[in-house]
Design a protein around this motif. Structure first.
Motif, PDB file in Angstrom:
ATOM      1  N   UNK A   7       0.843  -1.196   0.000  1.00 42.05           N
ATOM      2  CA  UNK A   7       0.000   0.000   0.000  1.00 42.05           C
ATOM      3  C   UNK A   7       0.878   1.246   0.000  1.00 42.05           C
ATOM      4  N   UNK A   8       0.473   2.262  -0.771  1.00 42.92           N
ATOM      5  CA  UNK A   8       1.186   3.537  -0.821  1.00 42.92           C
ATOM      6  C   UNK A   8       0.173   4.665  -0.955  1.00 42.92           C
ATOM      7  N   UNK A   9       0.647   5.881  -0.785  1.00 46.59           N
ATOM      8  CA  UNK A   9      -0.228   7.038  -0.941  1.00 46.59           C
ATOM      9  C   UNK A   9      -0.554   7.306  -2.409  1.00 46.59           C
ATOM     10  N   UNK A  26      -8.260   4.943  -6.734  1.00 45.14           N
ATOM     11  CA  UNK A  26      -9.027   6.190  -6.662  1.00 45.14           C
ATOM     12  C   UNK A  26      -8.634   7.092  -5.496  1.00 45.14           C
ATOM     13  N   UNK A  27      -7.962   6.535  -4.476  1.00 42.84           N
ATOM     14  CA  UNK A  27      -7.443   7.321  -3.358  1.00 42.84           C
ATOM     15  C   UNK A  27      -6.297   6.521  -2.743  1.00 42.84           C
ATOM     16  N   UNK A  28      -5.506   7.131  -1.841  1.00 46.04           N
ATOM     17  CA  UNK A  28      -4.383   6.393  -1.254  1.00 46.04           C
ATOM     18  C   UNK A  28      -4.808   5.062  -0.632  1.00 46.04           C
ATOM     19  N   UNK A  29      -3.963   4.058  -0.826  1.00 47.98           N
ATOM     20  CA  UNK A  29      -4.217   2.726  -0.287  1.00 47.98           C
ATOM     21  C   UNK A  29      -3.633   2.662   1.117  1.00 47.98           C
ATOM     22  N   UNK A  30      -4.486   2.372   2.108  1.00 47.70           N
ATOM     23  CA  UNK A  30      -4.054   2.307   3.503  1.00 47.70           C
ATOM     24  C   UNK A  30      -3.710   0.892   3.941  1.00 47.70           C
ATOM     25  N   UNK A  31      -4.444  -0.101   3.439  1.00 45.84           N
ATOM     26  CA  UNK A  31      -4.248  -1.490   3.839  1.00 45.84           C
ATOM     27  C   UNK A  31      -4.448  -2.428   2.655  1.00 45.84           C
ATOM     28  N   UNK A  32      -3.736  -3.539   2.676  1.00 48.01           N
ATOM     29  CA  UNK A  32      -3.896  -4.606   1.680  1.00 48.01           C
ATOM     30  C   UNK A  32      -4.188  -5.888   2.447  1.00 48.01           C
ATOM     31  N   UNK A  33      -5.162  -6.648   1.971  1.00 51.46           N
ATOM     32  CA  UNK A  33      -5.527  -7.895   2.644  1.00 51.46           C
ATOM     33  C   UNK A  33      -5.813  -8.980   1.619  1.00 51.46           C
ATOM     34  N   UNK A  34      -5.139 -10.128   1.769  1.00 56.28           N
ATOM     35  CA  UNK A  34      -5.412 -11.292   0.929  1.00 56.28           C
ATOM     36  C   UNK A  34      -6.306 -12.242   1.706  1.00 56.28           C
TER      37      UNK A  34
END
Length: 181
Positions: A7-9, A26-34
């Motif tokens: 995740x990045x801004x 569409x906006x900064x990614x705060x978390x990634x979950x598989x």
């Protein structure tokens, strides 16, 4: 194809072992979950939540999830075998990725969620100045005696054979065993 996602801004970074590529969001990614049971990837965004999808040609894109407010930051994404939970400041959205059910919402208006974690396939919420709650059989049930734990933000959590470990913004790490920290 085995990849790593970060995740990045500026979106989502994909690394395949040799090349880095940015996937626009569409906006900064705060978390990634598989979600292992469904082999689907979800992201919590500064404005809403989305699923990372791969086309037949191998291109990745981010598709917003219908039913999750695009005006709320999703601060945590976590799950059980059957559900994925998107945690906002005062709402929880639940998705069953193995079915075609629509997103369900738990609205906690006038409350502030300081964090969430799972223990034995159940969602647990820490609500600021109120304490610990568990989502059990379709309702939120308070677990008395844990108000102090909800004073700090949850940064991360992971389940292990002897409990769930939760890291807080005050540099504390606790193990939850089902009854106590």
């Amino acid at each position: 194809e085995e990849i790593m996602l970060f995740s990045t801004s500026r979106g989502l970074l994909k690394y395949d072992g040799s090349d880095w590529n940015r996937i626009a969001a569409p906006s900064p990614v705060l978390r990634v979950y598989h979600h292992g049971s469904s082999d689907r990837v979800f992201v919590g965004l500064k404005r809403g939540a989305a699923e990372v999808v791969r086309s037949d040609s191998g291109q990745y894109s981010i598709r917003p999830l219908a039913g999750i407010s695009p005006n709320m930051p999703v601060l945590q994404v976590l799950g059980t075998d059957k559900e994925v939970f998107f945690i906002g400041e005062n709402a929880v959205y639940m998705l069953s990725p193995l079915t075609q059910e629509k997103v369900r919402q738990i609205d906690l208006a006038d409350r502030y969620i300081s964090g969430a974690f799972t223990y034995q396939q159940k969602l647990h919420l820490l609500v600021y100045q109120e304490g610990l709650f568990v989502w059990d059989n379709g309702e939120l049930r308070e677990m008395p005696g844990h108000a102090g734990m909800a004073e700090h933000l949850v940064l991360f959590n992971f389940e292990a054979s002897n409990g769930t470990f939760i890291g807080f913004d005050n540099d504390a790490l606790y193990r939850f065993d089902g009854d106590r920290f």
